[in-house]
Write a protein that holds these residues in place. Structure first.
Motif, short mmCIF file in Angstrom:
data_model
loop_
_atom_site.label_atom_id
_atom_site.label_comp_id
_atom_site.label_asym_id
_atom_site.label_seq_id
_atom_site.Cartn_x
_atom_site.Cartn_y
_atom_site.Cartn_z
N SER A 49 46.47 49.47 -76.06
CA SER A 49 47.46 48.81 -76.90
C SER A 49 48.71 48.54 -76.08
O SER A 49 49.00 49.24 -75.11
CB SER A 49 47.82 49.70 -78.10
OG SER A 49 48.55 50.84 -77.67
N ALA A 50 49.45 47.53 -76.48
CA ALA A 50 50.68 47.18 -75.76
C ALA A 50 51.66 48.35 -75.78
O ALA A 50 52.34 48.62 -74.78
CB ALA A 50 51.31 45.94 -76.38
N ALA A 51 51.73 49.06 -76.90
CA ALA A 51 52.67 50.18 -77.03
C ALA A 51 52.29 51.32 -76.08
O ALA A 51 53.15 51.90 -75.41
CB ALA A 51 52.71 50.68 -78.47
N HIS A 52 50.99 51.65 -76.03
CA HIS A 52 50.54 52.73 -75.14
C HIS A 52 50.76 52.35 -73.68
O HIS A 52 51.24 53.18 -72.88
CB HIS A 52 49.07 53.03 -75.39
CG HIS A 52 48.51 54.09 -74.49
ND1 HIS A 52 48.87 55.42 -74.59
CD2 HIS A 52 47.63 54.00 -73.45
CE1 HIS A 52 48.23 56.11 -73.66
NE2 HIS A 52 47.48 55.28 -72.96
N ALA A 53 50.41 51.13 -73.32
CA ALA A 53 50.60 50.69 -71.94
C ALA A 53 52.07 50.74 -71.54
O ALA A 53 52.42 51.22 -70.45
CB ALA A 53 50.04 49.28 -71.76
N ALA A 54 52.94 50.26 -72.43
CA ALA A 54 54.38 50.26 -72.13
C ALA A 54 54.89 51.68 -71.95
O ALA A 54 55.69 51.95 -71.04
CB ALA A 54 55.14 49.56 -73.24
N GLU A 55 54.42 52.60 -72.77
CA GLU A 55 54.88 53.99 -72.69
C GLU A 55 54.47 54.61 -71.35
O GLU A 55 55.29 55.23 -70.66
CB GLU A 55 54.29 54.80 -73.84
CG GLU A 55 54.66 56.27 -73.82
CD GLU A 55 53.95 57.07 -74.90
OE1 GLU A 55 54.02 58.30 -74.85
OE2 GLU A 55 53.33 56.45 -75.79
N VAL A 99 60.16 42.58 -67.84
CA VAL A 99 59.56 41.37 -67.29
C VAL A 99 58.16 41.67 -66.77
O VAL A 99 57.22 40.88 -66.94
CB VAL A 99 60.45 40.80 -66.16
CG1 VAL A 99 59.72 39.72 -65.38
CG2 VAL A 99 61.75 40.27 -66.74
N PHE A 100 57.99 42.83 -66.14
CA PHE A 100 56.68 43.22 -65.63
C PHE A 100 55.68 43.40 -66.78
O PHE A 100 54.53 42.94 -66.70
CB PHE A 100 56.81 44.52 -64.83
CG PHE A 100 55.50 45.04 -64.30
CD1 PHE A 100 54.75 44.30 -63.41
CD2 PHE A 100 55.02 46.27 -64.71
CE1 PHE A 100 53.55 44.79 -62.91
CE2 PHE A 100 53.82 46.77 -64.23
CZ PHE A 100 53.08 46.02 -63.33
N LEU A 101 56.10 44.04 -67.86
CA LEU A 101 55.21 44.24 -69.01
C LEU A 101 54.83 42.91 -69.66
O LEU A 101 53.70 42.74 -70.13
CB LEU A 101 55.86 45.17 -70.04
CG LEU A 101 56.04 46.63 -69.60
CD1 LEU A 101 56.88 47.40 -70.61
CD2 LEU A 101 54.68 47.30 -69.41
N GLU A 102 55.74 41.98 -69.69
CA GLU A 102 55.42 40.65 -70.22
C GLU A 102 54.32 39.99 -69.39
O GLU A 102 53.42 39.35 -69.93
CB GLU A 102 56.68 39.76 -70.22
CG GLU A 102 57.70 40.13 -71.29
CD GLU A 102 58.92 39.24 -71.21
OE1 GLU A 102 58.90 38.25 -70.44
OE2 GLU A 102 59.91 39.53 -71.91
N HIS A 103 54.40 40.16 -68.08
CA HIS A 103 53.36 39.59 -67.21
C HIS A 103 52.02 40.27 -67.46
O HIS A 103 50.96 39.61 -67.46
CB HIS A 103 53.76 39.74 -65.75
CG HIS A 103 52.75 39.20 -64.79
ND1 HIS A 103 52.51 37.86 -64.63
CD2 HIS A 103 51.88 39.84 -63.96
CE1 HIS A 103 51.56 37.68 -63.74
NE2 HIS A 103 51.15 38.87 -63.31
N LEU A 104 52.02 41.58 -67.69
CA LEU A 104 50.77 42.31 -67.91
C LEU A 104 50.05 41.86 -69.17
O LEU A 104 48.83 42.02 -69.29
CB LEU A 104 51.04 43.82 -68.01
CG LEU A 104 51.34 44.55 -66.70
CD1 LEU A 104 51.43 46.05 -66.96
CD2 LEU A 104 50.26 44.27 -65.66
N ALA A 105 50.78 41.29 -70.12
CA ALA A 105 50.15 40.81 -71.35
C ALA A 105 49.13 39.71 -71.06
O ALA A 105 48.23 39.45 -71.88
CB ALA A 105 51.21 40.31 -72.32
#
Length: 380
Positions: free
Chosen positions: A306-312, A346-352
């Motif tokens: 999930s985006a939330a888990h990855a971001a954490e 910005v890095f997390l946006e790219h990972l999406a």
């Protein structure tokens, strides 16, 4: 043995090489064949941490001299410095402070590994760092450690995003393996590098990312691969008893043979290729992320994170601008240019836009299944 003599000339019989770190040149001098060999083993492929062999085409930006001496000579140098210079302390590594002595035109730093009482010294003068240390296996490692520290500081100053991560390459792309200490990053990365076709191992524990056009270039930091017997079991590796490794096996009485033992076998970059039979890849464009869990009691799984888990997980394992990595910048590494790293957001946006998966494995059979399922997932 005077400081002025040590910093004004190279040691007798020393070998000299030139290394290029990004766009900067280092002149490396050592009178220890063992230390010189370890530098070759560590930076054995051009591009590891942005380091490659160079030539004396121009004046070096920095000279690093490595002088192996008798322990009594090192002790005498430090004693004289303590008697004639201003006392202070510095942070060699995070929360690990050692003495320093500030003299006229130079500073002498006491070097001591956290796991040993052996003492060495580094003399910092303008444009030069001079290591003075005992002739020993531990002493031979200081040169590689200082080169790696210098290269890391140059990369960070020039805008690299630094992640607590292992990585492997697949189909010419880099897949970061990110997790907290003990999650199984190294085990997962090296296992997939061994099993996937056209794969390779990139490195252990720390990756540097630089923005390149619309994407990111991943560069490996060549820290030793540290594994315990449990990790080798999960990878199905059984022939390690015959390995000849520079650092040696953990001593009798250590817990390296436990599944999650703290004592670990350490392999250089070249030893990883030699003993584990994998291709080593120094850099590659970012292609995705894997968030692992290696646990014998857990069942097998592989699914999108999930985006939330990855971001954490990623945010927790990203070195910030204020994180000193190796302690304070006591080396005062000269850099040609400076730039801020990309923000984590910005890095997390790219990972999406890329595959971001989480997995759980606990056996060699699970790892084999992970390799097959991973390949299927990233092809979709």
């Amino acid at each position: 043995m005077l400081v002025s003599d040590l910093v004004s000339r190279d040691p007798d019989g020393a070998a000299t090489r030139f290394l290029r770190v990004r766009d900067q040149t280092l002149r490396i001098v050592t009178n220890s064949p063992e230390a010189d060999g370890l530098v070759s083993e560590t930076f054995s492929l051009p591009g590891m941490l942005g380091v490659g062999e160079s030539g004396p085409e121009r004046e070096p930006d920095l000279v690093i001299a490595d002088v192996a001496q008798d322990p009594s000579d090192v002790a005498e140098l430090l004693q004289r410095s303590a008697e004639t210079a201003v006392h202070g302390v510095y942070e060699l590594t995070r929360h690990y402070r050692q003495p320093r002595f500030d003299g006229e035109g130079h500073t002498v730093f006491v070097l001591r590994d956290q796991n040993s009482d052996e003492v060495a010294a580094l003399i910092r003068t303008e444009g030069r760092m001079t290591l003075v240390r005992p002739r020993s296996g531990l002493g031979d490692r200081w040169l590689t450690r200082i080169i790696r520290d210098v290269a890391t500081r140059i990369a960070k100053a020039e805008g690299s995003l630094v992640l607590h991560s292992s990585a492997f390459a697949h189909d010419d792309g880099a897949y970061l393996v990110i997790g907290d200490s003990g999650a199984g990053k190294s085990t997962t990365a090296i296992a997939l590098a061994r099993l996937l076709p056209s794969a390779g191992w990139m490195g252990n524990d720390r990756m540097h990312l630089d923005q390149r056009g619309p994407g990111y270039q991943v560069t490996a930091c060549p820290l030793p691969l540290a594994v315990n017997k449990g990790s080798l079991d999960v990878m199905g590796v059984t022939d390690f008893g015959s390995w000849n490794v520079r650092a040696g096996f953990p001593p009798a009485g250590s817990d390296w043979d436990r599944f999650q033992g703290e004592d670990k076998l350490k392999l250089s970059t070249r030893e990883v290729g030699r003993h584990l039979g994998v291709r080593v890849v120094p850099n590659a464009p970012l292609a995705g992320v894997l968030l692992p869990r290696v646990d014998r009691e857990a069942g097998y799984s592989l699914a999108p994170a999930s985006a939330a888990h990855a971001a954490e997980v990623i945010t927790r394992n990203c070195f910030s601008l204020d994180d000193n990595l190796y302690g304070e910048d006591w080396l005062e590494v000269p850099v040609r240019r400076r730039a801020a790293p990309p923000s984590v957001g910005v890095f997390l946006e790219h990972l999406a836009k890329l595959p971001v998966l989480r997995c759980s494995v606990g056996s060699a059979a699970d790892v084999a299944r992970l390799a097959a399922d991973f390949e299927d997932r990233v092809r979709r």
